[in-house]
Design a protein around this motif. Structure first.
Motif, PDB file in Angstrom:
ATOM      1  N   UNK A  11      59.001  49.797  33.865  1.00 49.23           N
ATOM      2  CA  UNK A  11      58.473  48.435  33.747  1.00 49.23           C
ATOM      3  C   UNK A  11      56.951  48.431  33.728  1.00 49.23           C
ATOM      4  N   UNK A  12      56.332  49.403  34.365  1.00 51.12           N
ATOM      5  CA  UNK A  12      54.871  49.499  34.303  1.00 51.12           C
ATOM      6  C   UNK A  12      54.439  49.598  32.841  1.00 51.12           C
ATOM      7  N   UNK A  13      55.118  50.444  32.080  1.00 56.91           N
ATOM      8  CA  UNK A  13      54.795  50.578  30.650  1.00 56.91           C
ATOM      9  C   UNK A  13      55.039  49.272  29.913  1.00 56.91           C
ATOM     10  N   UNK A  51      50.551  42.231  36.546  1.00 59.11           N
ATOM     11  CA  UNK A  51      51.951  42.516  36.884  1.00 59.11           C
ATOM     12  C   UNK A  51      52.170  44.027  36.989  1.00 59.11           C
ATOM     13  N   UNK A  52      51.639  44.773  36.039  1.00 59.20           N
ATOM     14  CA  UNK A  52      51.759  46.234  36.095  1.00 59.20           C
ATOM     15  C   UNK A  52      51.104  46.768  37.368  1.00 59.20           C
ATOM     16  N   UNK A  67      53.366  57.231  38.161  1.00 57.68           N
ATOM     17  CA  UNK A  67      52.735  57.773  36.959  1.00 57.68           C
ATOM     18  C   UNK A  67      52.402  56.610  36.031  1.00 57.68           C
ATOM     19  N   UNK A  68      51.182  56.597  35.534  1.00 54.45           N
ATOM     20  CA  UNK A  68      50.774  55.540  34.605  1.00 54.45           C
ATOM     21  C   UNK A  68      51.142  56.007  33.200  1.00 54.45           C
ATOM     22  N   UNK A  69      52.058  55.287  32.548  1.00 57.31           N
ATOM     23  CA  UNK A  69      52.567  55.721  31.239  1.00 57.31           C
ATOM     24  C   UNK A  69      51.680  55.278  30.080  1.00 57.31           C
TER      25      UNK A  69
END
Length: 175
Positions: A11-13, A51-52, A67-69
């Motif tokens: 969801x981060x991505x 949000x991320x 991990x930041x995608x």
């Protein structure tokens, strides 16, 4: 890592991709001399970025490696002024489905902290879809008159909202 945590990592991505997509929409409107629509979508970009960062802060708070995608390139070219709004609505509907799947997975796995974290995002998605649905409806009703659409966006959407005290913390602080 649980299935919930993996979906949340994904969801981060999705949130960063939404942020970039909104910058592309804002840039399109700025190029079309529609400053109110540009302003609205620039603000939406910051909201999605936040949000991320909320999800990143959640991982940090839970002492889970994050991990930041990377993300795919956003769509930047449109043939007419309503296309970006339709894309934004579709994007928000997709994110809603993703958030529902996250909440369901947290519940199914018995992750009560994860389930509680997702509650704010569920509430947020109701608002996001409602705003984009209204924007699409007004854009259709304007029948090509972008001045009326710009006036609506300035009057109804580009207003300062109160901070939501129930919102999760944002890693690095809000922009």
């Amino acid at each position: 890592m649980t299935r919930f945590h993996q979906l949340l990592q994904d969801q981060i991505a999705h949130e960063f991709a939404a942020s970039q997509q909104y910058i592309a929409l804002a840039s399109f409107y700025a190029n079309e001399d529609l400053p109110q629509l540009a302003k609205h979508f620039y603000a939406q970009s910051v909201e999605e970025r936040n949000h991320a960062m909320m999800i990143i802060q959640y991982f940090l708070d839970r002492d889970i490696a994050v991990a930041v995608p990377g993300i795919a390139e956003p769509q930047s070219h449109f043939s007419e002024f309503r296309e970006p709004i339709k894309l934004a609505l579709h994007q928000e509907q997709t994110v809603t489905d993703q958030i529902i799947a996250l909440a369901r997975t947290a519940r199914d796995e018995g992750d009560y902290l994860g389930e509680q974290f997702m509650q704010w995002f569920l509430k947020e998605q109701v608002e996001e879809v409602a705003v984009m649905t209204t924007l699409e409806t007004v854009a259709e009703r304007c029948n090509g008159n972008t001045f009326d659409l710009e006036n609506f966006v300035q009057r109804e959407l580009n207003v300062t909202a109160e901070a939501d005290a129930t919102a999760p913390s944002i890693a690095g602080g809000s922009m």
